[in-house]
Design a protein around this motif. Structure first.
Motif, PDB file in Angstrom:
ATOM      1  N   PHE A   1       0.817  -1.216   0.000  1.00 32.15           N
ATOM      2  CA  PHE A   1       0.000   0.000   0.000  1.00 32.15           C
ATOM      3  C   PHE A   1       0.854   1.272   0.000  1.00 32.15           C
ATOM      4  O   PHE A   1       0.618   2.196   0.760  1.00 32.15           O
ATOM      5  CB  PHE A   1      -0.948   0.003   1.200  1.00 32.15           C
ATOM      6  CG  PHE A   1      -1.766  -1.253   1.304  1.00 32.15           C
ATOM      7  CD1 PHE A   1      -2.850  -1.455   0.470  1.00 32.15           C
ATOM      8  CD2 PHE A   1      -1.425  -2.243   2.222  1.00 32.15           C
ATOM      9  CE1 PHE A   1      -3.608  -2.619   0.559  1.00 32.15           C
ATOM     10  CE2 PHE A   1      -2.171  -3.412   2.311  1.00 32.15           C
ATOM     11  CZ  PHE A   1      -3.260  -3.600   1.480  1.00 32.15           C
TER      12      PHE A   1
ATOM     13  N   VAL B   1      -6.295  -0.996  10.249  1.00 38.34           N
ATOM     14  CA  VAL B   1      -4.991  -1.471   9.792  1.00 38.34           C
ATOM     15  C   VAL B   1      -4.380  -2.389  10.838  1.00 38.34           C
ATOM     16  O   VAL B   1      -4.468  -2.115  12.040  1.00 38.34           O
ATOM     17  CB  VAL B   1      -4.049  -0.289   9.518  1.00 38.34           C
ATOM     18  CG1 VAL B   1      -2.664  -0.774   9.109  1.00 38.34           C
ATOM     19  CG2 VAL B   1      -4.628   0.614   8.429  1.00 38.34           C
TER      20      VAL B   1
ATOM     21  N   LEU C   1      -4.659   5.147   3.577  1.00 34.87           N
ATOM     22  CA  LEU C   1      -5.660   4.098   3.773  1.00 34.87           C
ATOM     23  C   LEU C   1      -6.845   4.613   4.579  1.00 34.87           C
ATOM     24  O   LEU C   1      -7.976   4.138   4.421  1.00 34.87           O
ATOM     25  CB  LEU C   1      -5.023   2.903   4.492  1.00 34.87           C
ATOM     26  CG  LEU C   1      -4.077   2.058   3.648  1.00 34.87           C
ATOM     27  CD1 LEU C   1      -3.228   1.152   4.526  1.00 34.87           C
ATOM     28  CD2 LEU C   1      -4.849   1.233   2.632  1.00 34.87           C
TER      29      LEU C   1
ATOM     30  N   GLN D   1     -10.464   2.194   6.570  1.00 32.67           N
ATOM     31  CA  GLN D   1     -10.146   0.800   6.864  1.00 32.67           C
ATOM     32  C   GLN D   1      -9.265   0.678   8.099  1.00 32.67           C
ATOM     33  O   GLN D   1      -8.285   1.417   8.243  1.00 32.67           O
ATOM     34  CB  GLN D   1      -9.406   0.167   5.680  1.00 32.67           C
ATOM     35  CG  GLN D   1     -10.264  -0.055   4.462  1.00 32.67           C
ATOM     36  CD  GLN D   1      -9.471  -0.723   3.366  1.00 32.67           C
ATOM     37  OE1 GLN D   1      -8.867  -0.068   2.537  1.00 32.67           O
ATOM     38  NE2 GLN D   1      -9.479  -2.042   3.358  1.00 32.67           N
TER      39      GLN D   1
ATOM     40  N   HIS E   1      -5.868  -1.886  -5.464  1.00 26.97           N
ATOM     41  CA  HIS E   1      -6.159  -2.268  -4.073  1.00 26.97           C
ATOM     42  C   HIS E   1      -7.638  -2.060  -3.763  1.00 26.97           C
ATOM     43  O   HIS E   1      -8.271  -2.907  -3.114  1.00 26.97           O
ATOM     44  CB  HIS E   1      -5.320  -1.428  -3.105  1.00 26.97           C
ATOM     45  CG  HIS E   1      -3.855  -1.713  -3.161  1.00 26.97           C
ATOM     46  ND1 HIS E   1      -2.908  -0.743  -3.340  1.00 26.97           N
ATOM     47  CD2 HIS E   1      -3.168  -2.886  -3.079  1.00 26.97           C
ATOM     48  CE1 HIS E   1      -1.718  -1.278  -3.347  1.00 26.97           C
ATOM     49  NE2 HIS E   1      -1.840  -2.579  -3.203  1.00 26.97           N
TER      50      HIS E   1
ATOM     51  N   VAL F   1      -6.953  -4.211   6.494  1.00 31.97           N
ATOM     52  CA  VAL F   1      -5.695  -4.102   5.756  1.00 31.97           C
ATOM     53  C   VAL F   1      -4.559  -4.569   6.662  1.00 31.97           C
ATOM     54  O   VAL F   1      -4.474  -4.156   7.819  1.00 31.97           O
ATOM     55  CB  VAL F   1      -5.456  -2.644   5.314  1.00 31.97           C
ATOM     56  CG1 VAL F   1      -4.032  -2.455   4.836  1.00 31.97           C
ATOM     57  CG2 VAL F   1      -6.423  -2.267   4.205  1.00 31.97           C
TER      58      VAL F   1
ATOM     59  N   ARG G   1       1.257   5.876   4.540  1.00 29.56           N
ATOM     60  CA  ARG G   1       0.401   4.798   4.067  1.00 29.56           C
ATOM     61  C   ARG G   1      -0.879   4.701   4.900  1.00 29.56           C
ATOM     62  O   ARG G   1      -1.972   4.501   4.359  1.00 29.56           O
ATOM     63  CB  ARG G   1       1.157   3.470   4.111  1.00 29.56           C
ATOM     64  CG  ARG G   1       2.229   3.352   3.055  1.00 29.56           C
ATOM     65  CD  ARG G   1       2.855   1.984   3.045  1.00 29.56           C
ATOM     66  NE  ARG G   1       4.223   2.009   3.536  1.00 29.56           N
ATOM     67  CZ  ARG G   1       5.010   0.949   3.600  1.00 29.56           C
ATOM     68  NH1 ARG G   1       4.564  -0.216   3.192  1.00 29.56           N
ATOM     69  NH2 ARG G   1       6.242   1.046   4.060  1.00 29.56           N
TER      70      ARG G   1
ATOM     71  N   PRO H   1      -1.772   3.151  -1.606  1.00 29.07           N
ATOM     72  CA  PRO H   1      -2.929   2.332  -2.008  1.00 29.07           C
ATOM     73  C   PRO H   1      -3.459   2.821  -3.357  1.00 29.07           C
ATOM     74  O   PRO H   1      -3.648   4.020  -3.556  1.00 29.07           O
ATOM     75  CB  PRO H   1      -3.942   2.565  -0.880  1.00 29.07           C
ATOM     76  CG  PRO H   1      -3.515   3.833  -0.218  1.00 29.07           C
ATOM     77  CD  PRO H   1      -2.037   3.930  -0.386  1.00 29.07           C
TER      78      PRO H   1
END
Length: 472
Positions: A256, A321, A314, A319, A263, A289, A310, A259
């Protein structure tokens, strides 16, 4: 100018730490422990001079008694109960002791609420542990809370491990409040390997205004205190078992960086496939993720900016992680199942599934296709295969076009018929060919074509926050 942190030699044994704290005239507070006895406070009594540290120690085992003191709650071994305990006990210390000792004392309140091994029980043993304290005299409070899984199968050994962990936390708050990374390093002092996991830690309050709990989560994994750490896109630290309990989980592994649209398409199609299998809505599935710690180490272990970029990107897709030290797919699946997830879907591409089922050799062992499938395709686990582009030939690798031996092909047909394996449609070849590294290069060279390779929300946050070197 930022004053550099100077690392000082630290005592490693529990006895040394307890005695050092008892002889510190500026450190004074209370203990409230529920579920495993007075295991932490006992260390201070054991080494002598406990009156120098302990204002009060107590346990409220009965639920009605506990509710009368800390208020009612749904779960007694929980973050919410721990926070109520810390707030109540710390407030009492300030109210009762500030007038007499407030000009020369740093007050603290330590608390834990634990589900330890009990007679006839085989349930997972775990606990919430925390401390609220003054970093300096007369300052506002700071707080550290953590969640630990107790891995010993004997109750007395669990009590011993809990006592040492709690002591290490109290000593760390006293000695290393300005250096949370060193505090984390010291949490396992005087504890042998395999006795417990610390899978969540959160720093808050006046001493930790500049502490990023996402970075501290990675430190837990780096120090071997846990196999995985988890947090929300907002940066809030999550406890994996709490966040994934009885949930359907779709796992998407990757780098990612950044991303991309690929993805996003993998996530979208994976969610649809898992929802169809489970006959539920995609909104009911946790789209998780996951990144391996080894991928972060390949960059610069002392510079977390790339990693945080990152996470911020994301976050645009909302999302959670997970950072793990779980190299094999089956290890990751096993961990998620240990978090009491109801169902697990794992998304792989054509190259990964071919390598896995063909019996790839890892650094530690070589497994047959049958053994790999046994480790991966457990009850309530499914794998969803997304197309990939072969880097050498440039050809599209569709799952049903891969070359399998007759024996493996029979196995694959069985997995498909039992709905444990499915193939996903993918983006057109020209979009699949763009890899994250190429998109990253476009961003860093100022080529505007990168915008078409990522989702609009991701592009917005990259431009707004200058992620991945944008605009530099």
């Amino acid at each position: 100018m930022v004053t550099p942190i100077v690392r000082i030699p630290r005592p490693h044994s529990a006895r040394e730490k307890a005695l050092e704290l008892n002889l510190d005239p500026t450190w004074y507070g209370s203990f409230a422990e529920i579920g495993a006895g007075q295991e932490v406070a006992r260390w201070f009594f054991r080494v002598g001079a406990a009156a120098g540290t302990i204002a009060k120690t107590m346990s409220a085992y009965d639920m009605k008694v506990s509710d009368a003191i800390y208020g009612k709650c749904d779960r007694y071994v929980s973050r919410g109960r721990l926070r109520a305990m810390l707030e109540h006990e710390y407030t009492l210390n300030i109210e009762r002791l500030r007038e007499m000792r407030g000009q020369s004392t740093r007050f603290f309140a330590f608390a834990d609420t634990v589900a330890a091994q009990s007679f006839g029980s085989t349930s997972n043993c775990h606990g919430w542990i925390g401390i609220r304290f003054q970093d300096e005299v007369l300052l506002d409070w700071s707080e550290i809370i953590l969640h630990a899984r107790l891995l010993d199968r004997d109750a007395l050994q669990q009590h011993e491990a809990l006592g040492i962990l709690g002591l290490n936390l109290i000593h760390g708050a006293n000695a290393y409040a300005k250096d949370p990374a060193q505090l984390i390093e010291a949490l396992a002092d005087d504890l042998g390997p395999g006795r417990l996991e610390v899978d969540m830690i959160e720093f808050s309050g006046s001493a930790y205004a500049d502490t990023d709990n996402r970075v501290m989560s990675v430190k837990l994994v780096e120090q071997g205190l846990t196999r995985a750490a988890m947090f929300a896109p907002s940066g809030e630290v999550l406890q994996p078992s709490e966040a994934l309990y009885k949930k359907a989980v779709l796992i998407q592994r990757g780098r990612f960086r950044p991303p991309t649209r690929v993805h996003a398409d993998i996530r979208k199609r994976g969610l649809a496939a898992l929802a169809k299998k489970l006959e539920c809505k995609t909104e009911e599935i946790v789209a998780l993720v996951e990144m391996e710690l080894s991928e972060l180490r390949e960059k610069n272990v002392d510079d977390m900016s790339d990693f945080l970029d990152r996470i911020s990107a994301l976050g645009a897709s909302d999302q959670p992680v997970m950072i793990s030290d779980l190299k094999r797919h089956d290890e990751l699946v096993q961990y998620i199942l240990e978090c009491d997830a109801a169902d697990v879907g794992l998304v792989l591409n054509g190259i990964e599934i071919a390598s896995m089922i063909s019996g790839a050799t890892t650094s530690t062992l070589e497994m047959s296709a049958l053994e790999i499938c046994h480790r991966i395709f457990r009850p309530h686990v499914s794998v969803h295969v997304y197309p990939a582009i072969d880097r050498k030939t440039g050809e599209r690798l569709e799952f049903d076009r891969l070359a399998w031996s007759d024996a493996v092909r029979h196995l694959i047909h069985y997995l498909i018929e039992t709905r444990r394996l499915s193939e996903l449609e993918g983006l057109p070849d020209e979009q699949l060919r763009f890899r994250s590294d190429e998109v990253l290069a476009l961003i860093q060279t100022g080529d505007p074509d990168w915008v078409e390779r990522v989702e609009p929300a991701v592009a917005e946050v990259i431009r707004r926050d200058g992620l991945f070197g944008y605009g530099q």
